[in-house]
Design an enzyme around this catalytic site. Sequence first.
Site, short mmCIF file in Angstrom:
data_model
loop_
_atom_site.label_atom_id
_atom_site.label_comp_id
_atom_site.label_asym_id
_atom_site.label_seq_id
_atom_site.Cartn_x
_atom_site.Cartn_y
_atom_site.Cartn_z
N LEU A 40 0.87 -1.17 0.00
CA LEU A 40 0.00 0.00 0.00
C LEU A 40 0.91 1.22 0.00
O LEU A 40 1.99 1.20 0.60
CB LEU A 40 -0.90 0.02 1.25
CG LEU A 40 -1.96 -1.09 1.34
CD1 LEU A 40 -2.73 -0.98 2.66
CD2 LEU A 40 -2.92 -1.04 0.16
N ASP A 41 0.46 2.29 -0.64
CA ASP A 41 1.27 3.51 -0.72
C ASP A 41 1.55 4.09 0.67
O ASP A 41 0.83 3.80 1.63
CB ASP A 41 0.57 4.57 -1.57
CG ASP A 41 0.59 4.22 -3.05
OD1 ASP A 41 1.35 3.30 -3.43
OD2 ASP A 41 -0.15 4.86 -3.82
N TYR A 42 2.54 4.95 0.73
CA TYR A 42 2.96 5.59 1.98
C TYR A 42 1.79 6.26 2.70
O TYR A 42 1.65 6.16 3.91
CB TYR A 42 4.04 6.62 1.65
CG TYR A 42 4.56 7.42 2.82
CD1 TYR A 42 5.35 6.82 3.80
CD2 TYR A 42 4.27 8.78 2.93
CE1 TYR A 42 5.85 7.55 4.87
CE2 TYR A 42 4.76 9.52 4.00
CZ TYR A 42 5.55 8.90 4.96
OH TYR A 42 6.03 9.63 6.03
#
Length: 246
Positions: free
Chosen positions: A100-102
């Site tokens: 998952l993105d930051y």
Amino acid sequence: MERLQKVIAAAGIASRRKAETYIVEGRVEVNGEVVKELGFKVKKGDVILVDGKAIEKENKVYYVMNKPKRSMCTAQDEFHRQTVVSLIEGKERLFTVGRLDYDTSGVLLLTNDGEFANMIIHPRYHIAKTYNLTINGILDNAQIKQIQKGIVLDDGVKTLPAKIKMTEKDLKKNQMSFDLTIYEGRNRQIKRMMEALGFEVRRLHRTQLGFLRVDDLSQGQYRRLKPFEIKKLRILAEEGKLINVD
């Protein structure tokens, strides 16, 4: 029979690529003999030493976490940002099942079982993933139909049909929130889908992966998967069940 580097990686000594380096450098012995052949295969009962120390089979562990925002899906980060792996107590060498993105939160699996991870993220199985997101605008009916039928991304690839359910619309702020269920896991897929329609994602939270939710976990909290959950996830992957998207 399994390749030597795979067995070393499965024992948690190092990644498979690093294990290959150890083999080439002559740091690995099998049954008292140094092995430098990358294609070498070992069988059950073989004694394997890395730097003179016998490897032991690593216990397989499986976690589900409510990933917090502003955290990286890596074991280490060159900019010293918080990583999800650092939040889990234990001696096993963990990695995330997909990423998952930051700035994205929500359901995330972590394990040391590479075979299990590959089964879950393999594109042929289409395990459903549901996200709740907020965008800087209001989707019209034509755009909603595009999402439902599939959107051509910036690389020319068309996404699989998706499901969408409105949760909030704010005309004054010119923004809306909705649940979006996709059946694949392309890099930054949700954000790229919205970008293709001319919108920016302001908030993104994965609410569900298959049947798994994290409603009972605060961001950053995690728990071990129960045996029946692991079995159910394997069944989803092995059978390649595709939830009806028509």
